[in-house]
Scaffold this motif. Structure first.
Motif, PDB file in Angstrom:
ATOM      1  N   SER A   1      38.962 -58.871  39.176  1.00  0.00           N
ATOM      2  CA  SER A   1      40.464 -58.698  38.452  1.00  0.00           C
ATOM      3  C   SER A   1      41.098 -57.576  39.236  1.00  0.00           C
ATOM      4  CB  SER A   1      40.429 -58.563  37.096  1.00  0.00           C
ATOM      5  OG  SER A   1      39.858 -57.374  36.935  1.00  0.00           O
ATOM      6  N   PRO A   2      42.357 -57.690  39.261  1.00  0.00           N
ATOM      7  CA  PRO A   2      43.146 -56.368  39.862  1.00  0.00           C
ATOM      8  C   PRO A   2      42.724 -55.103  39.316  1.00  0.00           C
ATOM      9  CG  PRO A   2      44.692 -58.064  39.359  1.00  0.00           C
ATOM     10  CD  PRO A   2      43.432 -58.579  38.810  1.00  0.00           C
ATOM     11  N   LYS A   3      42.277 -55.167  38.041  1.00  0.00           N
ATOM     12  CA  LYS A   3      42.202 -53.936  37.168  1.00  0.00           C
ATOM     13  C   LYS A   3      40.794 -53.204  37.929  1.00  0.00           C
ATOM     14  CE  LYS A   3      40.936 -52.710  32.722  1.00  0.00           C
ATOM     15  NZ  LYS A   3      40.592 -53.460  31.359  1.00  0.00           N
ATOM     16  N   ASP A   4      39.851 -54.245  38.393  1.00  0.00           N
ATOM     17  CA  ASP A   4      38.546 -53.729  38.807  1.00  0.00           C
ATOM     18  C   ASP A   4      38.893 -53.244  40.344  1.00  0.00           C
ATOM     19  OD1 ASP A   4      37.457 -54.882  36.806  1.00  0.00           O
ATOM     20  OD2 ASP A   4      36.400 -56.482  37.674  1.00  0.00           O
ATOM     21  N   LEU A   5      39.776 -53.579  41.031  1.00  0.00           N
ATOM     22  CA  LEU A   5      40.126 -53.055  42.402  1.00  0.00           C
ATOM     23  C   LEU A   5      40.746 -51.803  42.137  1.00  0.00           C
ATOM     24  CD1 LEU A   5      40.557 -53.679  45.274  1.00  0.00           C
ATOM     25  CD2 LEU A   5      42.762 -54.578  44.904  1.00  0.00           C
ATOM     26  N   GLU A   6      41.539 -51.484  40.913  1.00  0.00           N
ATOM     27  CA  GLU A   6      42.049 -50.171  40.781  1.00  0.00           C
ATOM     28  C   GLU A   6      40.862 -49.192  40.512  1.00  0.00           C
ATOM     29  OE1 GLU A   6      44.982 -48.995  41.156  1.00  0.00           O
ATOM     30  OE2 GLU A   6      45.794 -50.839  41.733  1.00  0.00           O
ATOM     31  N   THR A   7      39.849 -49.728  39.598  1.00  0.00           N
ATOM     32  CA  THR A   7      38.827 -48.555  39.367  1.00  0.00           C
ATOM     33  C   THR A   7      38.012 -48.521  40.458  1.00  0.00           C
ATOM     34  OG1 THR A   7      37.642 -50.522  38.623  1.00  0.00           O
ATOM     35  CG2 THR A   7      38.470 -49.356  36.798  1.00  0.00           C
TER      36      THR A   7
ATOM     37  N   LEU B   1      38.317 -70.416  46.069  1.00  0.00           N
ATOM     38  CA  LEU B   1      39.644 -69.867  46.067  1.00  0.00           C
ATOM     39  C   LEU B   1      39.575 -68.724  45.198  1.00  0.00           C
ATOM     40  CD1 LEU B   1      42.096 -72.847  45.579  1.00  0.00           C
ATOM     41  CD2 LEU B   1      41.476 -71.491  47.745  1.00  0.00           C
ATOM     42  N   PRO B   2      38.817 -68.599  44.053  1.00  0.00           N
ATOM     43  CA  PRO B   2      39.073 -67.379  43.088  1.00  0.00           C
ATOM     44  C   PRO B   2      39.077 -66.042  43.704  1.00  0.00           C
ATOM     45  CG  PRO B   2      37.633 -68.983  42.063  1.00  0.00           C
ATOM     46  CD  PRO B   2      37.923 -69.676  43.471  1.00  0.00           C
ATOM     47  N   PRO B   3      38.125 -65.865  44.888  1.00  0.00           N
ATOM     48  CA  PRO B   3      38.234 -64.348  45.332  1.00  0.00           C
ATOM     49  C   PRO B   3      39.193 -64.046  46.226  1.00  0.00           C
ATOM     50  CG  PRO B   3      35.883 -65.351  45.543  1.00  0.00           C
ATOM     51  CD  PRO B   3      36.697 -66.443  45.259  1.00  0.00           C
ATOM     52  N   LEU B   4      40.065 -65.060  46.669  1.00  0.00           N
ATOM     53  CA  LEU B   4      40.837 -65.044  47.839  1.00  0.00           C
ATOM     54  C   LEU B   4      42.156 -63.901  47.226  1.00  0.00           C
ATOM     55  CD1 LEU B   4      41.790 -68.178  49.511  1.00  0.00           C
ATOM     56  CD2 LEU B   4      40.857 -66.202  50.416  1.00  0.00           C
ATOM     57  N   PRO B   5      42.901 -64.142  46.134  1.00  0.00           N
ATOM     58  CA  PRO B   5      43.899 -63.232  45.600  1.00  0.00           C
ATOM     59  C   PRO B   5      43.192 -61.702  45.779  1.00  0.00           C
ATOM     60  CG  PRO B   5      43.714 -65.077  44.241  1.00  0.00           C
ATOM     61  CD  PRO B   5      42.409 -65.163  44.941  1.00  0.00           C
ATOM     62  N   SER B   6      42.080 -61.762  45.292  1.00  0.00           N
ATOM     63  CA  SER B   6      41.570 -60.257  45.211  1.00  0.00           C
ATOM     64  C   SER B   6      41.373 -59.603  46.646  1.00  0.00           C
ATOM     65  CB  SER B   6      40.192 -60.275  44.432  1.00  0.00           C
ATOM     66  OG  SER B   6      39.411 -59.421  44.854  1.00  0.00           O
ATOM     67  N   ALA B   7      40.933 -60.363  47.709  1.00  0.00           N
ATOM     68  CA  ALA B   7      40.916 -60.173  49.083  1.00  0.00           C
ATOM     69  C   ALA B   7      42.576 -59.703  49.477  1.00  0.00           C
ATOM     70  CB  ALA B   7      40.357 -61.176  49.869  1.00  0.00           C
ATOM     71  N   VAL B   8      43.605 -60.678  49.057  1.00  0.00           N
ATOM     72  CA  VAL B   8      44.819 -60.082  49.539  1.00  0.00           C
ATOM     73  C   VAL B   8      45.196 -58.951  48.934  1.00  0.00           C
ATOM     74  CG1 VAL B   8      47.218 -60.993  49.670  1.00  0.00           C
ATOM     75  CG2 VAL B   8      45.328 -62.754  50.029  1.00  0.00           C
ATOM     76  N   ASP B   9      44.768 -58.768  47.757  1.00  0.00           N
ATOM     77  CA  ASP B   9      45.183 -57.451  47.122  1.00  0.00           C
ATOM     78  C   ASP B   9      44.659 -56.080  47.721  1.00  0.00           C
ATOM     79  OD1 ASP B   9      46.554 -58.329  45.035  1.00  0.00           O
ATOM     80  OD2 ASP B   9      45.112 -58.449  43.512  1.00  0.00           O
ATOM     81  N   LEU B  10      43.540 -56.444  48.126  1.00  0.00           N
ATOM     82  CA  LEU B  10      42.726 -55.221  48.803  1.00  0.00           C
ATOM     83  C   LEU B  10      43.378 -55.271  50.341  1.00  0.00           C
ATOM     84  CD1 LEU B  10      40.567 -53.258  49.240  1.00  0.00           C
ATOM     85  CD2 LEU B  10      38.851 -55.002  50.081  1.00  0.00           C
ATOM     86  N   LEU B  11      43.953 -56.196  50.565  1.00  0.00           N
ATOM     87  CA  LEU B  11      44.615 -56.061  52.124  1.00  0.00           C
ATOM     88  C   LEU B  11      45.862 -55.179  51.863  1.00  0.00           C
ATOM     89  CD1 LEU B  11      45.042 -57.252  54.907  1.00  0.00           C
ATOM     90  CD2 LEU B  11      46.389 -58.868  54.119  1.00  0.00           C
ATOM     91  N   THR B  12      46.553 -55.640  50.832  1.00  0.00           N
ATOM     92  CA  THR B  12      48.021 -54.727  50.517  1.00  0.00           C
ATOM     93  C   THR B  12      47.495 -53.289  50.274  1.00  0.00           C
ATOM     94  OG1 THR B  12      47.995 -55.395  48.152  1.00  0.00           O
ATOM     95  CG2 THR B  12      49.142 -56.517  49.698  1.00  0.00           C
ATOM     96  N   GLN B  13      46.315 -52.865  49.659  1.00  0.00           N
ATOM     97  CA  GLN B  13      46.038 -51.457  49.345  1.00  0.00           C
ATOM     98  C   GLN B  13      45.323 -50.874  50.475  1.00  0.00           C
ATOM     99  OE1 GLN B  13      46.299 -50.684  46.230  1.00  0.00           O
ATOM    100  NE2 GLN B  13      47.024 -52.562  45.155  1.00  0.00           N
ATOM    101  N   LEU B  14      44.998 -51.321  51.569  1.00  0.00           N
ATOM    102  CA  LEU B  14      44.496 -50.791  52.575  1.00  0.00           C
ATOM    103  C   LEU B  14      45.230 -49.754  52.996  1.00  0.00           C
ATOM    104  CD1 LEU B  14      42.892 -53.664  54.997  1.00  0.00           C
ATOM    105  CD2 LEU B  14      41.425 -51.857  53.687  1.00  0.00           C
ATOM    106  N   SER B  15      46.264 -49.790  53.215  1.00  0.00           N
ATOM    107  CA  SER B  15      47.179 -48.400  54.076  1.00  0.00           C
ATOM    108  C   SER B  15      46.854 -47.262  53.170  1.00  0.00           C
ATOM    109  CB  SER B  15      48.540 -48.643  54.327  1.00  0.00           C
ATOM    110  OG  SER B  15      49.040 -49.184  53.069  1.00  0.00           O
ATOM    111  N   SER B  16      46.884 -47.593  51.867  1.00  0.00           N
ATOM    112  CA  SER B  16      46.781 -46.241  50.993  1.00  0.00           C
ATOM    113  C   SER B  16      45.385 -45.863  51.106  1.00  0.00           C
ATOM    114  CB  SER B  16      47.394 -46.637  49.572  1.00  0.00           C
ATOM    115  OG  SER B  16      46.462 -47.424  49.006  1.00  0.00           O
TER     116      SER B  16
END
Length: 2047
Positions: free
Chosen positions: A591-597, A641-656
């Protein structure tokens, strides 16, 4: 133009022409003159010489264009060399004067140039005749050069080259001057001048010794300087110069040592040192280099390095292959040294290192790969291996911990990496090229190739580890037997060395590379390997987090293995899919939350590991989607499909993330982006719709980010430009032989092209060209190209408003940047947008509203005016796509208008080129130009631009654009053809040759014009012929152009012309031009040459071949040295080229050309072709030992050591092909097979030695294949015993064909033997190696086929001889029996299926042949017994061989039958439809495993039919008697008999009853047959269908299966319907006949069944209640037949189908239609007759299956058909024979009429009525005949009547009206003029008169006897003239004799009294007997015999008559006396010759 065809210039005609026409006219005249002068007599030339010289020299002042001046000069030179040379000095002076002239105006320039060219050609042709004048000339020319412009310098250099060529050593005095001048030109700013100077120097070095001795260093330095800033052509010419000079310096030391004392000897080291200097330091002097060093920039410009690289190759090629073999180790050491640490400058940056490595690889590939034969290549590979070992030791020493100076030595390690990479790459390429021929190299333990490569896998450098893995992959592809072995070894090491990071990455690379190799290995790997690898990968991923030191490596390795595993395809992957999907799910946060942590927790290192891991996972999924599309069900996609949104989320966070943790994450994050983009691009866009905007945002950022300075145009744009437009951008983007190194010059300085270490994941991908290493680009570039591809997909799927937003954002980004950065952004944006337009066009989408279009247009227009020509090209293509997507004519017109306006106003080159190309491309995808207005405007503007001589670029682009417009306008362009042609010609005759790009565009224009004119070019009108002449002139001007690509254009134009107007193209000139360029150094020119040849030989192969040979014989000048056409013809030259050529397209064309030549000429030039093939096959060195050994000692031969004996130098003359590659040898073997099939079509003499020898004696030029049999066998033997597996397969195939085609050819010298018998030792020796244990299964399988063909062919009759080959099959059978456990673990399980089935099929074939022979034998045996007993011996031989063959099989028949049944059971399971998949046994079948089921299928399809037939024959021979019920389980360790089908051992009954076993087997065979025959695939082989039908025949030959089918009516009907369908769909008579035979047997089975039921019913019910018996048979009590249920109905349908197909007239619907003329008889073909006959036999059997009522239902149909066939085919044949169909119909009629149903009480009346009608129909046949052309055969009809009379019950034929008509017919026949008819009529009456029923016979006797007796009485007067008449009388006598016997007592005396006088009148007295004809004598004897018979029978009447007539008595007595005397004479003769009498006795005994 005809006026130009004269010896002297037609000045009247010339003066009337306009300015431009004059130039054309002159050119045409000069061309004609060039052909005319060599063939004109000397006297004529001398007569006209003065005038001609005047005319030619006056033309010099007319400012001739470049082609004209060359022709002019050539003609002058030829004129002087054939005529007088008096005035030549004047001409030379005139030229010198023109050159000295002070006039510098541009208009005077062509005159000066023409004078220069003339001088060159005069000296070249006349040479030393011109004496000392040359010093002045040269001085003058050199002086002129000082202030000449580039065109002048160019022509002067070429002229000096010609002068030097003509003068040879005599030009000594000027050598230095020329050298100085050429030196300055070699670094000229004009590239054309540099090329010309290089050519001049190359000519100079032939004589000027100082160039390669004292001045060598300066020449070399000069060449290096010349490379700087050079183009491809310059590099080619200068490298040729440099390489040649150095080779010369090295080889010519002996000669020069005496002449020059101060000359130092040059050694190989010196030469290498010189070249190495250029490679490493470039052309700069010491000072400049030091300056660069201080700045820290690299000093070597790339073009110098690439040039030097080419020089290395030229140097080695000049010295030749043998030199390279001798000096290879020194050469290799030097080349590898170039990238070693000794020269840190060369490899200081990765970019430089990659560039250098490429160059080194290229040198090794071009020399080792291109020059050496296979033997020498193996030696070279050993050397490379040694080098690898040495480096390995250095690394080991450096890495060992005990070493104190580790710090210093690590530099050694990194330095050795580049050397190792080059060595490994070359080793891999070498082995890949060698294929299985490299086996000895790998088996040689002293070299240790595998050990060497595997040992380097642990090298500290990643690039070395990767290259070592790639090298293993090459080894695996070349030698498939090593794949499994290497995989096991690497996996084992990977598990053992898990703690070592190098080992983890190195071995995982190796495993991945090997998995990538599997798809290139048809034999595959064992299925279980996938499981092992998956387990290892999981283990690595799970243990990655345990040890941070190697977590990164383990993560990467785990995913790499999974990604590589996916390439094995769905069959393997489906078993591991769940585990992979689980790993995929776990690697991304849920989930996006896990990505934040995650973000808050990690540090730089954990992020690096995470990103690596996720990039790997993305890669694995992409690999899955690409390679296993078949598994992408909806369910699997859902789980992806399920992991794809998470993969794209990580893409948007890469620069930071990147910002937080700094630079170490730069590469991992770039790689992550790239992998995600690549995955999304292959997934269906629907899958990530929700993430579109996030993804797009990132894409836009990536495309417009400005920090990337790299210019990606070279990698991005070429794929987006149209291939035709790329031609504008010069040779760098075209395919050349040097593409591999030239590519690095395309891209900017920051990139040198791709390399493996940039992306390890590419190691398992399928790469473009066979053996070239994959070259992924650096991540910074790869991410851009991935982004552009994904942008294309996403943009096509977003909403319109979103599109507008994105486009505006992109435009803004472009505006905001400046300078070079702006260009980079523009490039990225255009690439992305172009891709999206392509997608929109493909999915037929629209772009959107006006605003979107406007933004799009701004974007494209900006790029159209970019400084980068590549970007302009891409923009023009993008504009075309835009027009296609919008597809609105107003919009397109608007686009055109923009370009028109721009072109009118703009003056700069950039916008003029861009917009002119835009006009050309605009309509590319709109289906062509439709508007004349637009066309006229375009043509007008482009005409103007193409004449802008100030800018060659504008000219080239405008002309290219014009060529596109010509193509798109099609027929609309006709109006403009003439002016355009004039323009093209004018430019061809005036544009300077230095502007090659303009000439190339002109060539394309000409080509387009020729295509537009098309077939019109054949016309004969003046307009057309003028156009044609212009086209030919244009081609001639282009052929003369120095630029090779222009020559290639000329050739393809001529090819077009030849296609449309073949009569007008001078074939001999064209062929000579092609031969000259066959070995050009330009790939595109060679391609054009071969493409043209390919077209020519399709029509005129013989002419092309003759012209080629004639050309070589005529040409005095040295012909291209590479091709030896004189000895081996054009065909041999092409074969030689095929061997050297590496370009796949060219090789394919050469093969096609050769195949066409072979097809049309092989039969006429048989010896020539066979010798060519034999030379190629025998040229491989091994065979010089093997082939010469006497084949009788084959045992030793087979074990004979293949000592590598290199052919000695003296063999050169005899071997036109030195060491051809294995692929060429395979092609030669295939050619031999084609030659055999060509000969087969050409006539029987090729396969009949007696006929061949006769015809050869008559005309020695005739040639026949059979006379070359020894060569054929030898070639097959050589190929079949080679090291190369492909060649072995081709050789075995050839052997099989030879055996099949020649098996039956008898040996004339030894009757009873065949010609092949003498080669049995060769055949045995060729087959034996294929059964060796290490042989791959596909070779063994092929060898099994050959074995069975050999045994079955019956060539060898002696069993002991046959045993050798038989033994091979027995050995393989033992291998089969060993079962799955003993299988080879090297290959996929399906290969053992292939081998097992091949063995079983081979045995089946042998068994079938043995049984057939036995059958034929028993038939001939019976036949022979009838004939005689004198030939007992020969008979015994025959029986012996057949029964012997059967004995050979019999020994193994028990085993075989079980294996056959098991194979059939497997096949039956495999043919089940997919929905029954769950019922298949879980562990697989007897011979296949469950996992490899798909791979096994084709092998079963290949062999089931013969196995089925053999099994059916075996079951038949045992009569379905099961010997021992549990015998099925013994001997074999696995389930065999079908009793075990789908059963578990626990549920299996212990012993099945024999009945059940039989039933199972019966249904197995029947089931397989019906399943196959129901729907044989359209490609099903005829043999399979026939084998299947034969199996059914065999099955129903035995009572038990017949009882099964007879008792099961539904089954019978089903089978008949299947056969009916088969007959409808297959035209082949063989298939139809075989099917009819099965039908007959089914009907027979039904008859037996009905009989049996009737019999048992009678027995059970007793005779008493006979009336109440139930009716058996079809039709029961009612007579009704139900279609679909009725056997009879199905049979009738089938027979009607056959009959109506052969005789459409039988169809009552057709009979009265106009399609079938009434009464016209058709003569059927032999096959047709046989089919009709077979159908009739079946018809006559039908009533026996019916009940009486049923028989009445079918009788009318059957009668109609039988009588119909009789009526339609009863035609008189020449020899009085009955046609086959008539005989069959009479036979059928007889069978039918004597059917018991005709007498059965329930059906008798109906039958009688129907039979009478049938007889009536037969009688009616006569009445139709009158007046028709083709007479009906009375005999057939009379016979039919007789059959009716004799076979039916009397009430049918005794009806008054019928009887009367029948008798009438006989009367007519008796009066026939034809003795044959009379004769037959007598015979038929003979049988009728003897009919037991008097009611039948008496009416005939009463009506016909008197006329018969009357006829005999008439004969007293007219004696018989010939045998036919004699036979009539004899038959008449027989009839009367029979009548006499049949007459009642009271009438008999009367008859005898009439008869005796007739007989006695036939007797002759002694005198008459001597002079009588043979007929009269025979009649005399026959009458006498009859009298001797009758006399004793009716003695009283006899005596009475004798008494009453003394004359008769006397006549009789003398005849008797004469007869007795002759008998005495005969008996004495017989006593002398007892043999004859015994044979006669035998015959009479058996009668």
């Amino acid at each position: 133009m005809e006026l130009a065809h004269s010896l002297l210039l037609n000045e009247e005609a010339y003066n009337q022409l306009g300015e431009f026409q004059k130039a054309e006219f002159i050119f045409e005249w000069l061309q004609f003159l060039e052909k005319l002068l060599p063939v004109t007599s000397r006297a004529d030339i001398r007569e006209n010489q003065k005038k001609l010289v005047e005319q030619l020299t006056s033309l010099l002042n007319n400012s001739p264009g470049p082609p004209t001046r060359r022709l002019l000069a050539k003609n002058l030179a030829v004129l002087y060399s054939t005529g007088d040379t008096f005035s030549v000095y004047q001409t030379i002076d005139k030229c010198n004067e023109l050159i000295r002239s002070k006039d510098d105006s541009p208009s005077y320039l062509p005159t000066k140039l023409a004078a220069v060219v003339c001088l060159g050609y005069l000296y070249k042709k006349l040479g030393r005749i011109l004496g000392n004048s040359f010093t002045d000339t040269v001085g003058n020319v050199l002086k002129a050069m000082k202030n000449a412009e580039s065109q002048g310098r160019y022509e002067i250099m070429l002229s000096l080259q010609n002068i030097l060529n003509g003068l040879g050593a005599a030009a000594m005095p000027c050598h230095r001057d020329i050298y100085k001048a050429a030196r300055s030109c070699l670094t000229d700013r004009s590239m054309a001048v540099r090329c010309a100077a290089a050519k001049c120097l190359l000519e100079l070095q032939n004589e000027a010794v100082f160039m390669w001795s004292t001045d060598l260093d300066s020449v070399v330095t000069l060449c290096f300087k010349s490379f700087e800033g050079s183009n491809y052509d310059v590099r080619l010419e200068v490298s040729k110069l440099l390489g040649t000079i150095l080779a010369r310096a090295l080889t010519s030391k002996q000669i020069t040592a005496s002449t020059k004392q101060n000359f130092r000897r040059i050694s190989l080291e010196d030469v290498m040192e010189l070249l190495g200097t250029g490679f490493l330091r470039g052309s700069c002097g010491f000072l400049r280099a030091s300056g660069d060093m201080l700045k820290g920039t690299s000093s070597v410009s790339r073009d110098v390095r690439v040039g030097v690289t080419q020089a290395y190759v030229v140097f080695v090629s000049t010295l030749g292959a043998q030199w390279l073999e001798r000096n290879f180790s020194a050469f290799l050491a030097h080349i590898l040294h170039l990238v070693s640490q000794s020269h840190p400058k060369a490899i200081q940056s990765p970019v430089d290192a990659i560039g250098c490595r490429r160059c080194v690889s290229f040198i090794l590939r071009a020399t080792v790969g291109g020059l050496l034969g296979e033997k020498a290549q193996i030696a070279a590979a050993k050397e490379i291996c040694q080098a690898i070992w040495k480096l390995k030791k250095v690394v080991d020493a450096a890495m060992s911990d005990g070493n104190l100076e580790t710090k210093i030595n690590t530099t050694d390690v990194t330095a050795s990496q580049h050397v190792l990479v080059c060595a490994l790459q070359e080793l891999g390429s070498l082995i890949h090229g060698l294929g299985t021929t490299a086996a000895p190299l790998l088996q040689d333990s002293s070299t240790g190739v595998l050990e060497a490569v595997i040992s380097v896998i642990l090298h500290p450098s990643v690039s070395v580890r990767l290259t070592a893995a790639w090298c293993l992959r090459c080894i695996a592809v070349a030698l498939p037997s090593y794949v499994s072995l290497l995989l096991d070894r690497c996996i084992e090491r990977l598990s053992t060395l898990k703690p070592c990071p190098e080992a983890v990455t190195g071995y995982s690379f190796a495993v991945a590379a090997l998995l990538g190799a599997v798809k290139h290995c048809p034999l595959g790997i064992p299925h279980g390997k996938g499981k092992v690898i998956m387990t290892v990968a999981e283990d690595l991923l799970c243990s990655a987090s345990q040890n941070s030191r190697i977590s990164l490596q383990r993560m990467q390795a785990g995913w790499l293995l999974i990604a590589a595993l996916m390439t094995l395809g769905p069959a393997v992957v489906q078993h591991h899919l769940p585990r992979m999907l689980l790993l995929w799910k776990c690697i991304f946060p849920s989930s996006p939350k896990d990505l934040e942590t995650e973000k808050t927790r990690g540090d730089a290192f954990t992020w690096q590991v995470t990103l690596e891991g996720r990039a790997g996972a993305l890669c694995a999924i992409k690999s899955f989607v690409s390679h296993c599309a078949g598994l992408l069900t909806d369910e699997v996609v859902e789980r992806l499909l399920p992991p794809l949104p998470s993969a794209v989320d990580l893409l948007t966070q890469l620069s930071s993330i990147y910002k937080s943790y700094g630079n170490s994450l730069k590469t991992p994050s770039t790689v992550y982006r790239q992998k995600l983009y690549e995955l999304l691009a292959v997934l269906p866009p629907k899958a990530y719709e929700g993430n579109f905007s996030a993804v797009l945002k990132e894409l836009v950022t990536d495309l417009t980010v400005t920090d990337s300075q790299t210019d990606a145009s070279a990698s991005l744009l070429p794929s987006l430009c149209h291939e035709n437009d790329l031609l504008l951008l010069g040779p760098l983007l075209q395919e050349t032989d040097h593409r591999f190194i030239e590519e690095q010059l395309l891209s900017g300085n920051s990139i040198a092209g791709g390399s493996l270490e940039y992306d390890p994941y590419s190691i398992y991908e399928k790469f473009a060209k066979g053996d070239s290493v994959p070259k992924p680009l650096p991540p910074a570039l790869s991410v851009i190209s991935a982004a552009t591809r994904l942008f294309g997909v996403v943009f096509a799927h977003i909403t319109e408003s979103h599109r507008l937003q994105v486009l505006e954002q992109l435009l803004n980004c472009i505006k905001q940047t400046k300078g070079s950065r702006q260009q980079v952004v523009q490039l990225h944006v255009l690439s992305a947008f172009s891709t999206s337009l392509k997608h929109l066009a493909n999915c037929k989408g629209s772009l959107g509203s006006e605003e979107v279009r406007r933004s799009a247009l701004m974007l494209v227009m900006g790029a159209l005016e970019s400084n980068n020509p590549l970007l302009r090209c891409a923009a023009a293509e993008c504009l075309a796509r835009l027009a296609q997507v919008v597809s609105d004519s107003a919009f397109t017109a608007g686009l055109a208008q923009v370009s028109f306006d721009k072109l009118k106003s703009a003056r700069d080159v950039v916008s003029r080129t861009g917009h002119s190309l835009a006009l050309g491309c605009l309509y590319r995808y709109l289906g062509g130009i439709g508007s004349t207005q637009h066309l006229n405007a375009c043509v007008g503007i482009l005409y103007t631009l193409s004449q802008d001589s100030t800018s060659p670029d504008v000219q080239a682009w405008a002309l290219h654009s014009l060529s596109l417009i010509v193509d798109q306008a099609g027929p609309l362009y006709h109006v403009h053809v003439e002016p355009t042609l004039s323009l093209v010609l004018m430019l061809l005759l005036s544009v300077p040759p230095a502007y090659a790009e303009v000439h190339q565009s002109l060539g394309r224009c000409l080509n387009a014009l020729i295509t537009t004119l098309g077939p019109e070019l054949q016309g004969s009108g003046t307009a057309v012929s003028a156009l044609r002449t212009s086209c030919l002139l244009g081609c001639a001007a282009m052929q003369d152009n120095p630029d090779c690509l222009v020559q290639a254009q000329a050739i393809s134009c001529l090819q077009q012309l030849h296609m449309f107007a073949p009569r007008h193209v001078n074939l001999s000139n064209l062929v000579s031009c092609l031969c000259m360029n066959l070995c050009s150094s330009y790939l595109l020119l060679r391609r054009a040459v071969v493409a043209c040849l390919r077209q020519l030989v399709q029509r005129e192969a013989a002419e092309v071949s003759e012209y080629a040979v004639a050309l070589v014989k005529e040409s005095k000048e040295d012909f291209t040295p590479d091709v030896n056409i004189r000895e081996i013809g054009l065909e041999g030259a092409l074969l030689g080229l095929l061997d050297k050529e590496l370009d796949p397209r060219l090789c394919r064309d050469i093969k096609e050309t050769l195949t066409h030549m072979l097809t049309s000429m092989a039969v006429e030039k048989l010896s020539f072709w066979l010798k060519l093939c034999k030379d190629v096959l025998a040229a491989s060195a091994d065979f010089n030992t093997v082939a010469s050994i006497d084949t009788t000692q084959e045992e030793e031969t087979a074990k004979g050591d293949d000592v590598s004996v290199l052919t000695s130098d003296s063999d050169d003359r005899f071997h036109p092909f030195r060491n051809p590659r294995w692929s060429t040898r395979v092609f030669a073997a295939e050619c031999v097979c084609k030659i055999i099939s060509q000969c087969e079509n050409a006539g029987s003499a090729h396969f009949d030695i007696t006929l061949a020898q006769e015809r050869k004696q008559r005309d020695s030029r005739d040639d026949f294949l059979v006379l070359h049999l020894a060569d054929l066998v030898r070639m097959a033997f050589m190929a079949a015993t080679d090291h190369s597996d492909q060649l072995r397969l081709a050789g075995l195939q050839m052997l099989q064909i030879i055996v099949q085609k020649f098996a039956a050819v008898p040996e004339p010298e030894f009757p009873g033997h065949v010609i092949l018998e003498q080669y049995q030792a060769n055949v045995g020796a060729a087959l034996r190696p294929a059964f060796a244990p290490e042989t791959p299964p596909d070779v063994t399988a092929k060898a099994c086929q050959v074995c069975s063909a050999w045994i079955a062919s019956g060539v060898v009759s002696d069993l002991n001889d046959l045993r050798r080959v038989h033994q091979l099959l027995v050995s393989s059978l033992l291998k089969v029996q060993a079962g799955k456990e003993a299988q080879n673990q090297q290959y996929n399980e399906s290969t053992s299926t292939m081998e097992v089935l091949a063995v079983l099929k081979a045995w089946a074939e042998v068994y079938i042949v043995a049984i057939e022979k036995q059958k034929n034998q028993s038939d001939t045996h019976k036949h022979c017994l009838k004939i005689a007993n004198s030939s007992e011996e020969s008979l015994r031989d025959v029986t012996f061989s057949a029964s012997g063959l059967l004995d050979l099989v019999q020994a193994d028949l028990g085993t075989l039958s079980r294996l056959w049944l098991a194979a059939l059971q497997d096949f039956a399971l495999l043919t089940l439809p997919p929905e029954y998949a769950s019922q298949l046994p879980a562990e697989g079948g007897t011979f296949y495993t469950a996992e490899t089921i798909e791979n096994a299928r084709p092998h079963y399809y290949n062999s089931w039919a013969l196995i089925l037939y053999a099994t059916a024959l075996w079951l038949t021979s045992t009569g379905f008697i099961v010997v021992d019920p549990d015998e099925g389980v013994t001997n074999l360790s696995r389930p065999v008999t079908p009793t075990t089908m789908c059963q578990d051992s626990s549920t299996r009954p212990l012993v099945k009853s024999p009945e059940d076993v039989n039933t199972d087997r019966f249904h197995l065979i029947l089931g397989i047959s019906v399943e196959f025959l129901c729907s044989p695939r359209s490609d099903a082989a005829m043999e399979n269908i026939i084998a299947c039908l034969r199996a059914l025949q065999a099955l129903f030959d035995v009572p038990w299966p017949r009882s099964k089918i007879g008792g099961d009516q539904e089954l019978g009907v089903e089978l008949l319907n299947v056969l009916h369908r088969l007959i409808l769909t297959r035209e082949s008579p063989d298939i139809q006949l075989a099917a009819l035979e099965v039908v007959r047997l089914i009907l027979f089975a039904a008859q037996e069944h009905v009989k049996e039921k009737r019999r048992s019913a009678e027995v059970d019910d007793g005779a008493a209640e006979k009336e109440t018996l139930p009716e058996f048979g079809e039709g029961k009590d009612t007579g009704g037949l139900v279609p679909g249920k009725s056997l009879v109905f199905a049979t009738l349908e089938l027979c009607v189908c056959i009959l109506v197909r052969q005789l459409p007239q039988l169809n009552p619907k057709l009979t009265y239609s106009p399609a079938v003329p009434p009464g016209k008889h058709l003569l059927l073909s032999e096959d047709g007759s046989r089919l009709v006959a077979a159908a009739l036999v079946i018809l006559s059997d039908v009533p026996a299956v019916c009940s009486p009522e049923g028989s009445v239902s079918v009788l009318p149909t059957i009668l109609y058909l039988i009588v119909g066939v009789l009526k339609e085919t009863a035609v008189k044949l020449q020899d009085g024979q009955l046609p086959l169909t008539v005989a069959a119909s009479l036979q059928a009629l007889k069978g039918l009429l004597s059917s018991p149903m005709a007498r059965a009480e329930k059906s008798q009346n109906a039958w009688t009525d129907l039979l009478r009608s049938a007889l009536f129909t037969v009688l009616d046949c006569w009445d139709q005949v009158d007046g028709l052309l083709q007479e009906l055969d009375e005999v057939s009809l009379l016979t039919a009547i007789t059959v009716f009379v004799m076979s039916t019950s009397p009430e049918v034929t005794t009806v008054e009206c019928l009887q009367k008509r029948c008798i009438e017919k006989f009367k007519t026949a008796l009066d026939s003029k034809d003795p044959l008819v009379q004769c037959k009529c007598y015979q038929l009456l003979h049988s009728i008169f003897q009919h037991p029923n008097k009611t039948v016979s008496y009416p005939y006797i009463h009506s016909l006897a008197p006329s018969i007796v009357g006829k005999l009485q008439e004969t007293e007067r007219a004696k018989p003239e010939n045998a036919a008449e004699l036979q009539v009388i004899q038959e008449g006598i027989k009839v009367v004799t029979a009548l006499t016997a049949a007459a009642e007592e009271q009438h008999r005396a009367h008859l005898v009294a009439c008869f005796l006088p007739i007989l006695i009148s036939f007797l002759l007295d002694e005198n008459a007997l001597v002079s009588a004809t043979i007929s009269a004598k025979n009649l005399h004897e026959f009458a006498l015999q009859t009298l001797m018979q009758i006399g004793p029978q009716y003695s009283s009447v006899f005596k009475k008559i004798m008494a009453s007539s003394p004359t008769m008595k006397a006549r009789l007595e003398s005849a008797v006396k004469g007869n007795q005397e002759s008998i005495k004479v005969k008996t004495t003769k017989h006593a002398k010759n007892p043999g004859k009498s015994s044979s006669i006795q035998l015959k009479t005994n058996f009668l």
